[in-house]
Enzyme design. Structure first.
Site, PDB file in Angstrom:
ATOM      1  N   ARG A 121       0.806  -1.237   0.000  1.00 30.00           N
ATOM      2  CA  ARG A 121       0.000   0.000   0.000  1.00 30.00           C
ATOM      3  C   ARG A 121       0.834   1.281   0.000  1.00 30.00           C
ATOM      4  NH1 ARG A 121      -2.868  -2.926   3.792  1.00 30.00           N
ATOM      5  NH2 ARG A 121      -4.683  -3.963   2.911  1.00 30.00           N
ATOM      6  N   LYS A 143       2.520  11.448 -10.884  1.00 33.55           N
ATOM      7  CA  LYS A 143       1.714  10.512 -11.687  1.00 33.55           C
ATOM      8  C   LYS A 143       2.553   9.280 -11.986  1.00 33.55           C
ATOM      9  CE  LYS A 143      -1.374  13.451 -14.409  1.00 33.55           C
ATOM     10  NZ  LYS A 143      -1.703  13.805 -15.797  1.00 33.55           N
ATOM     11  N   GLU A 185       9.194  18.931 -24.736  1.00 34.33           N
ATOM     12  CA  GLU A 185       8.357  19.167 -23.548  1.00 34.33           C
ATOM     13  C   GLU A 185       8.739  20.497 -22.874  1.00 34.33           C
ATOM     14  OE1 GLU A 185       5.831  17.173 -22.996  1.00 34.33           O
ATOM     15  OE2 GLU A 185       6.364  15.184 -23.767  1.00 34.33           O
ATOM     16  N   LYS A 227       6.807  23.141 -13.886  1.00 34.59           N
ATOM     17  CA  LYS A 227       5.869  22.033 -13.672  1.00 34.59           C
ATOM     18  C   LYS A 227       5.456  21.945 -12.198  1.00 34.59           C
ATOM     19  CE  LYS A 227       4.413  17.434 -14.517  1.00 34.59           C
ATOM     20  NZ  LYS A 227       4.568  16.127 -15.118  1.00 34.59           N
ATOM     21  N   GLU A 237      -5.063  17.117 -11.300  1.00 31.68           N
ATOM     22  CA  GLU A 237      -5.567  17.474 -12.633  1.00 31.68           C
ATOM     23  C   GLU A 237      -7.078  17.682 -12.671  1.00 31.68           C
ATOM     24  OE1 GLU A 237      -3.472  15.573 -15.890  1.00 31.68           O
ATOM     25  OE2 GLU A 237      -5.189  15.908 -17.196  1.00 31.68           O
ATOM     26  N   ARG A 241      -3.724  21.687 -14.483  1.00 29.94           N
ATOM     27  CA  ARG A 241      -2.713  20.701 -14.856  1.00 29.94           C
ATOM     28  C   ARG A 241      -2.984  20.105 -16.243  1.00 29.94           C
ATOM     29  NH1 ARG A 241       0.068  15.956 -11.016  1.00 29.94           N
ATOM     30  NH2 ARG A 241       1.513  15.230 -12.618  1.00 29.94           N
ATOM     31  N   ASN A 245      -1.159  19.050 -21.189  1.00 33.72           N
ATOM     32  CA  ASN A 245      -1.417  18.120 -22.297  1.00 33.72           C
ATOM     33  C   ASN A 245      -1.388  18.810 -23.655  1.00 33.72           C
ATOM     34  OD1 ASN A 245      -1.810  15.891 -20.574  1.00 33.72           O
ATOM     35  ND2 ASN A 245      -3.877  16.602 -20.120  1.00 33.72           N
ATOM     36  N   HIS A 248      -0.779  16.930 -26.875  1.00 32.02           N
ATOM     37  CA  HIS A 248      -0.794  15.502 -26.570  1.00 32.02           C
ATOM     38  C   HIS A 248      -2.015  14.762 -27.121  1.00 32.02           C
ATOM     39  CE1 HIS A 248       2.693  16.409 -24.193  1.00 32.02           C
ATOM     40  NE2 HIS A 248       2.819  15.164 -23.797  1.00 32.02           N
ATOM     41  N   HIS A 252      -0.841  11.813 -29.102  1.00 32.48           N
ATOM     42  CA  HIS A 252      -1.205  10.431 -28.752  1.00 32.48           C
ATOM     43  C   HIS A 252      -1.918   9.745 -29.921  1.00 32.48           C
ATOM     44  CE1 HIS A 252      -1.025  11.327 -24.152  1.00 32.48           C
ATOM     45  NE2 HIS A 252       0.141  10.937 -24.624  1.00 32.48           N
ATOM     46  N   HIS A 265       7.910   9.958 -28.719  1.00 30.94           N
ATOM     47  CA  HIS A 265       6.840  10.727 -28.074  1.00 30.94           C
ATOM     48  C   HIS A 265       7.008  12.241 -28.250  1.00 30.94           C
ATOM     49  CE1 HIS A 265       3.820  11.938 -25.195  1.00 30.94           C
ATOM     50  NE2 HIS A 265       4.733  12.642 -24.539  1.00 30.94           N
TER      51      HIS A 265
HETATM   52  N1  NAD Z   1       4.333  10.508 -15.028  1.00 28.49           N
HETATM   53  C1  NAD Z   1       4.227  11.568 -15.792  1.00 28.49           C
HETATM   54  O1  NAD Z   1       3.768  12.639 -15.368  1.00 28.49           O
HETATM   55  C2  NAD Z   1       4.720  11.477 -17.198  1.00 28.49           C
HETATM   56  C3  NAD Z   1       4.915  12.646 -17.951  1.00 28.49           C
HETATM   57  C4  NAD Z   1       5.442  12.519 -19.217  1.00 28.49           C
HETATM   58  C5  NAD Z   1       5.767  11.265 -19.734  1.00 28.49           C
HETATM   59  N2  NAD Z   1       5.555  10.160 -18.975  1.00 28.49           N
HETATM   60  C6  NAD Z   1       5.920   8.826 -19.462  1.00 28.49           C
HETATM   61  O2  NAD Z   1       7.317   8.802 -19.679  1.00 28.49           O
HETATM   62  C7  NAD Z   1       7.601   7.808 -20.644  1.00 28.49           C
HETATM   63  C8  NAD Z   1       8.658   8.325 -21.586  1.00 28.49           C
HETATM   64  O3  NAD Z   1       9.834   8.613 -20.862  1.00 28.49           O
HETATM   65  P1  NAD Z   1      11.261   8.682 -21.566  1.00 28.49           P
HETATM   66  O4  NAD Z   1      11.158   9.492 -22.789  1.00 28.49           O
HETATM   67  O5  NAD Z   1      12.233   9.066 -20.542  1.00 28.49           O
HETATM   68  O6  NAD Z   1      11.450   7.196 -22.092  1.00 28.49           O
HETATM   69  P2  NAD Z   1      12.344   5.957 -21.626  1.00 28.49           P
HETATM   70  O7  NAD Z   1      12.265   5.721 -20.189  1.00 28.49           O
HETATM   71  O8  NAD Z   1      11.988   4.840 -22.533  1.00 28.49           O
HETATM   72  O9  NAD Z   1      13.833   6.421 -22.009  1.00 28.49           O
HETATM   73  C9  NAD Z   1      14.159   6.597 -23.368  1.00 28.49           C
HETATM   74  C10 NAD Z   1      15.310   5.675 -23.786  1.00 28.49           C
HETATM   75  O10 NAD Z   1      16.513   6.146 -23.206  1.00 28.49           O
HETATM   76  C11 NAD Z   1      17.177   5.105 -22.472  1.00 28.49           C
HETATM   77  N3  NAD Z   1      17.894   5.791 -21.399  1.00 28.49           N
HETATM   78  C12 NAD Z   1      17.387   6.338 -20.267  1.00 28.49           C
HETATM   79  N4  NAD Z   1      18.312   7.065 -19.639  1.00 28.49           N
HETATM   80  C13 NAD Z   1      19.441   6.977 -20.367  1.00 28.49           C
HETATM   81  C14 NAD Z   1      20.752   7.531 -20.236  1.00 28.49           C
HETATM   82  N5  NAD Z   1      21.071   8.395 -19.261  1.00 28.49           N
HETATM   83  N6  NAD Z   1      21.666   7.188 -21.149  1.00 28.49           N
HETATM   84  C15 NAD Z   1      21.349   6.356 -22.182  1.00 28.49           C
HETATM   85  N7  NAD Z   1      20.136   5.845 -22.374  1.00 28.49           N
HETATM   86  C16 NAD Z   1      19.188   6.151 -21.481  1.00 28.49           C
HETATM   87  C17 NAD Z   1      16.089   4.154 -22.108  1.00 28.49           C
HETATM   88  O11 NAD Z   1      16.575   2.856 -21.905  1.00 28.49           O
HETATM   89  C18 NAD Z   1      15.176   4.236 -23.332  1.00 28.49           C
HETATM   90  O12 NAD Z   1      15.660   3.414 -24.356  1.00 28.49           O
HETATM   91  C19 NAD Z   1       6.302   7.449 -21.315  1.00 28.49           C
HETATM   92  O13 NAD Z   1       5.900   6.151 -20.947  1.00 28.49           O
HETATM   93  C20 NAD Z   1       5.318   8.477 -20.782  1.00 28.49           C
HETATM   94  O14 NAD Z   1       3.996   7.959 -20.646  1.00 28.49           O
HETATM   95  C21 NAD Z   1       5.052  10.250 -17.717  1.00 28.49           C
HETATM   96 ZN    ZN Z   2       4.633  14.260 -23.187  1.00 28.73          ZN
END
Ligand code: NAD
Ligand code: ZN
Length: 370
Positions: A121, A143, A185, A227, A237, A241, A245, A248, A252, A265
């Site tokens: 939990r 999130k 972003e 942020k 949200e 917040r 988006n 997005h 998406h 993305h």
């Molecule tokens: N929680 C939230 O508020 C929120 C907001 C925006 C996006 N997201 C989520 O975030 C995700 C995307 O995140 P991302 O773009 O970081 O993707 P990711 O975690 O897949 O990282 C991108 C790539 O970089 C690699 N990587 C990570 N750090 C590295 C480093 N320092 N050196 C070399 N390689 C590295 C990873 O293995 C991956 O292949 C999505 O799933 C999205 O839904 C969440």
């Molecule tokens: Zn995004």
């Protein structure tokens, strides 16, 4: 080193930004817990590089580490991965008060964060983001989620971290295309609510691409502060917040209609912001020059603003309705009024949205008529 406070009452926390911070993680964790045990969920891609630095720093501060490694992909951001992480924690008798550290990009942070939210939990959660996107966006705000049957972030929770530790040196190993996705972003934040941040970022694009430490630290700290302020005003949200988006709903849809293989993305979001801005221009909510400025800035940052995808407009629109932010049969769009100000439009007509999809499919880069 800089620190940004996320003000959420008793759930408030610090986001620490600087160089060489991985080496400081043992001390940082000691500030949060008197226990000498922690859990570490690490992105496999960086397990032997940044993972090793974290392991060494934790051991030097006397921490025993229960480690789970995770293959970061959207396909693997699922309930099975969540279960595997929880199994690893249970197999090592991990107690509820054991802090869980997520080391990796947004996929790792979201998945490990959700495990931290639900294991017994809820356990104390520490984010150590290693992509620019995760540093400026996903690691701040609480999130956490996994995907279900191809629908993004369908199962999740709000689980604020106790601390976010951002070592900008980790970006040195990140693919430049991933860096540009993070910049998308950042530019989005500027368009939503900080015109000065937008122009500052635009001016510094070459220095940011070259990972100039001072510029990168300032970029990350300013975007985290942006942020954090939005999240502090609207944690779950209910209103403001949702402005985050911007781009997005279009983005998406691109990803959901087969565009995820072609576009990352941040790239889909860049095209989505161009489409949303076109929409605002065609409604005369926004001057055409704003569209030109946004597009030229994205192009200067190495991001696409035109869509090349086999999907039809009706397929893209059907996908927009699937976006969970769309309430029933009403398309909602976030659109810019100018750089630094956005607004939410509810109940927009499909036919109007089609015109913006057609616009981003045009081959020319300079046209901006509504
Ligand atoms: N929680 C939230 O508020 C929120 C907001 C925006 C996006 N997201 C989520 O975030 C995700 C995307 O995140 P991302 O773009 O970081 O993707 P990711 O975690 O897949 O990282 C991108 C790539 O970089 C690699 N990587 C990570 N750090 C590295 C480093 N320092 N050196 C070399 N390689 C590295 C990873 O293995 C991956 O292949 C999505 O799933 C999205 O839904 C969440
Ligand atoms: Zn995004």
């Amino acid at each position: 080193m800089q620190s940004v406070r996320v003000e959420l009452g008793e759930r408030s926390y610090d986001v620490v930004v600087g160089s060489g911070l991985l080496r400081d993680i043992g001390r940082q964790l000691s500030e949060l817990t008197s226990f000498r045990r922690c859990a570490l969920v690490v992105d496999q891609a960086i397990a032997t590089t940044h993972g090793e630095a974290v392991r060494r720093a934790l051991a030097a501060s006397g921490f025993t580490v229960c480690e789970a490694s995770f293959f970061a992909s959207e396909e693997n951001k699922n309930l099975h991965a969540l279960e595997e992480i929880c199994r690893t924690l249970l197999a090592r008798d991990t107690a509820r008060n054991t802090p869980l550290i997520a080391l990796g990009g947004g996929i790792t942070g979201d998945t490990a964060g959700f495990a931290s939210a639900v294991y017994q939990r809820g356990t104390p959660f520490v984010q150590v983001p290693t992509t620019l996107l995760a540093m400026v966006d996903s690691s701040v705000g609480g999130k956490v989620a996994v995907n279900l049957d191809g629908s993004k972030n369908m199962i999740g929770a709000f689980h604020q971290p106790k601390r976010v530790l951002i070592d900008i040196d980790t970006l040195a190993t990140l693919d430049s295309r991933e860096l540009r996705c993070g910049l998308a972003e950042c530019l989005k934040h500027g368009i939503i609510g900080d015109a000065d941040l937008f122009s500052w970022t635009r001016e510094r694009l070459p220095r940011l691409a070259a990972l100039d430490p001072g510029s990168v630290q300032e970029l990350v700290a300013r975007n985290v502060a942006f942020k954090a302020a939005v999240v502090a005003r609207d944690e779950t949200e209910q209103g403001e917040r949702a402005l985050l988006n911007l781009g997005h709903t279009f983005g998406h849809a691109i990803e959901g209609c087969g565009g995820a293989t072609r576009y990352k993305h941040g790239e889909a979001v860049a095209i989505g912001i161009a489409a949303a801005t076109h929409f605002a221009v065609s409604r005369k909510l926004c001057a055409p020059e704003v569209l030109t400025e946004i597009e030229s800035t994205f192009v200067a940052a190495g991001l696409p603003v035109r869509l090349e995808l086999a999907a039809t407009d009706s397929e893209l629109i059907a996908e927009m309705y699937k976006d969970k932010k769309t309430k029933q049969q009403n398309l909602t769009l976030i659109v810019p009024r100018k750089i630094g100000e956005c607004t939410m439009l509810r109940g927009v007509a499909d036919a109007e949205v089609v015109r913006s999809w057609e616009y981003v499919r045009r081959a020319d880069l300079t046209s901006n008529e509504g």
